[in-house]
Design a protein around this motif. Structure first.
Motif, PDB file in Angstrom:
ATOM      1  N   ARG A   1     136.589 -37.380   6.446  1.00 43.04           N
ATOM      2  CA  ARG A   1     137.472 -38.549   6.757  1.00 43.04           C
ATOM      3  C   ARG A   1     136.863 -39.405   7.775  1.00 43.04           C
ATOM      4  N   TYR A   2     135.877 -38.748   8.616  1.00 43.78           N
ATOM      5  CA  TYR A   2     135.321 -39.641   9.661  1.00 43.78           C
ATOM      6  C   TYR A   2     134.105 -38.800   9.982  1.00 43.78           C
ATOM      7  N   GLU A   3     133.173 -39.294  10.836  1.00 50.42           N
ATOM      8  CA  GLU A   3     131.978 -38.474  11.073  1.00 50.42           C
ATOM      9  C   GLU A   3     131.703 -38.706  12.731  1.00 50.42           C
TER      10      GLU A   3
ATOM     11  N   ARG B   1     127.435 -35.387  10.805  1.00 55.76           N
ATOM     12  CA  ARG B   1     127.017 -36.022   9.869  1.00 55.76           C
ATOM     13  C   ARG B   1     127.420 -35.358   8.474  1.00 55.76           C
ATOM     14  N   SER B   2     127.817 -36.292   7.534  1.00 56.00           N
ATOM     15  CA  SER B   2     127.871 -35.731   6.156  1.00 56.00           C
ATOM     16  C   SER B   2     126.860 -35.791   5.452  1.00 56.00           C
ATOM     17  N   ALA B   3     126.171 -34.697   4.927  1.00 53.91           N
ATOM     18  CA  ALA B   3     125.161 -34.548   3.898  1.00 53.91           C
ATOM     19  C   ALA B   3     125.403 -34.702   2.575  1.00 53.91           C
ATOM     20  N   GLY B   4     126.267 -35.110   2.085  1.00 55.94           N
ATOM     21  CA  GLY B   4     126.918 -35.546   0.788  1.00 55.94           C
ATOM     22  C   GLY B   4     126.767 -33.996  -0.023  1.00 55.94           C
ATOM     23  N   LEU B   5     126.508 -34.508  -1.318  1.00 56.73           N
ATOM     24  CA  LEU B   5     126.496 -33.339  -2.183  1.00 56.73           C
ATOM     25  C   LEU B   5     124.850 -33.247  -2.833  1.00 56.73           C
TER      26      LEU B   5
ATOM     27  N   LEU C   1     141.755 -36.083  -0.250  1.00 56.24           N
ATOM     28  CA  LEU C   1     140.787 -35.338  -0.825  1.00 56.24           C
ATOM     29  C   LEU C   1     139.784 -35.193   0.155  1.00 56.24           C
ATOM     30  N   LYS C   2     139.491 -35.912   1.067  1.00 54.93           N
ATOM     31  CA  LYS C   2     138.409 -35.601   2.157  1.00 54.93           C
ATOM     32  C   LYS C   2     138.631 -34.598   3.178  1.00 54.93           C
ATOM     33  N   ARG C   3     137.627 -34.009   3.586  1.00 54.47           N
ATOM     34  CA  ARG C   3     138.033 -32.959   4.542  1.00 54.47           C
ATOM     35  C   ARG C   3     138.008 -33.440   5.876  1.00 54.47           C
ATOM     36  N   ALA C   4     138.657 -32.509   6.817  1.00 56.75           N
ATOM     37  CA  ALA C   4     138.400 -32.706   8.401  1.00 56.75           C
ATOM     38  C   ALA C   4     137.415 -32.082   8.804  1.00 56.75           C
ATOM     39  N   PRO C   5     136.261 -32.817   9.943  1.00 54.69           N
ATOM     40  CA  PRO C   5     135.023 -32.510  10.088  1.00 54.69           C
ATOM     41  C   PRO C   5     135.510 -30.943  10.943  1.00 54.69           C
TER      42      PRO C   5
END
Length: 344
Positions: free
Chosen positions: A117-119, A134-138, A299-303
């Protein structure tokens, strides 16, 4: 490039370099207080987590991707039928291009559906470090098709002594109208007092209309907290408030006369009623965008922070009720200290 004191101008943007060892800017310009300006997402016993610059940018890519993907997929279907009739079963270059366009639209949807949801940027007073989530994606082989994948993440940690701060101002265009914005940006060096920058990251949402005071106040709030001169939470502070996170709020997005909070707009009189009625014309579009924001949020995750960092920052995150208790307790302690000094 022109540089004078703490002010740098390269012709396209301006940068104010902020000090870390005092409560004033270069040239004797005083900082007008300390305030987070609604950028804090989570408060811990010894930590403050700010959202990134793009926390509110959610739902817009998928809104375009869903419509574009459906349109492109229909065009692929039509093009394949024509290829069968005209090319004898072959695939034309037009069909290949349409397939690529469809794939690109799926990438747009994936940006909004998969990730976090945010970084956040976490200021850890317990260990005197700054942590960047940081989101490293898929994995690359899941790009464009896995719309419900589990995203990877990483945390970069830096010593507080290596962190410098800047207020960066820049121009954006909305409806072809230029608008000046400002943002608090961390400039992280390879060593304390060094000149080699190894990372830059924005802290909290940006500010509009040339406001350079608010990011300075945000930095002063962070500086005082990290250096033990200020609390994690102060009277009058408010946490970051996202929008479009509940169903009804999302459904009535950009509609002042309906939905949660509409009563304050009805109280403004006939001009607001007329403006709200005009907005109702665009209700199908606003509802579509709002529901995509809601879907993206769900759908997005909480960090989540690693266990060693959680141990360093202590208890939390605290809810609004607990934060109010902390402020009230601090006020009582302050009053008792003042009374004690008077008696002494």
């Amino acid at each position: 490039m022109e540089e004078k004191g703490f002010f740098v101008n390269d012709g396209s943007s301006t940068v104010i370099k902020l000090p870390k060892n005092s409560s004033s800017l270069g040239g004797g310009t005083a900082v007008a207080g300390a305030a987070s300006r609604g950028g804090i997402a989570e408060v811990y016993e010894r930590g403050l987590a700010f959202v990134d610059h793009f926390a509110a940018m959610r739902g817009y890519f998928s809104s375009c991707g869903i419509l574009g993907g459906l349109g492109a997929a229909f065009c692929v279907y039509v093009s394949l039928g024509l290829d069968y009739r005209l090319e004898g079963g072959g695939v034309s270059w037009i069909t290949i291009i349409l397939i690529l366009v469809t794939f690109a639209n799926f990438l747009f949807i994936q940006v909004d559906w998969v990730g976090y949801r945010y970084e956040p940027i976490l200021f850890d007073r317990g260990s005197s470090k700054v942590h960047i989530f940081r989101s490293a994606g898929l994995p690359w082989w899941q790009l464009g098709w896995n719309l419900f994948g589990r995203p990877r993440s990483e945390v970069q940690s830096f010593d507080w002594a290596c962190v410098d701060a800047e207020v960066v101002t820049f121009t954006i265009f909305t409806a072809q109208v230029p608008r000046r914005e400002s943002a608090l940006v961390l400039s992280i060096k390879e060593s304390p007092g060094g000149s080699v920058e190894i990372q830059r990251v924005g802290v909290g949402p940006s500010f509009a209309y040339g406001d350079v005071t608010s990011p300075v106040q945000r930095w002063e709030y962070v500086r005082r907290f990290m250096q033990g001169e200020g609390p994690a939470w102060a009277p009058g502070e408010v946490r970051y408030k996202d929008f479009g996170v509940t169903f009804w709020e999302s459904l009535t997005l950009m509609q002042p006369l309906i939905g949660p909070g509409s009563s304050k707009y009805w109280a403004k009189g006939p001009l607001m009623w007329i403006g709200g009625a005009v907005c109702l014309i665009a209700f199908p579009l606003s509802a579509y965008i709002g529901l995509n924001r809601y879907l993206s949020f769900r759908l997005k995750r909480a960090p989540k922070w690693p266990d060693d960092i959680r141990a360093s920052i202590g208890a939390g995150p605290f809810d609004d009720a607990r934060l109010k208790e902390m402020v009230d307790a601090a006020a009582v302690n302050s009053k008792q200290k003042r009374l004690g000094r008077r008696k002494g």
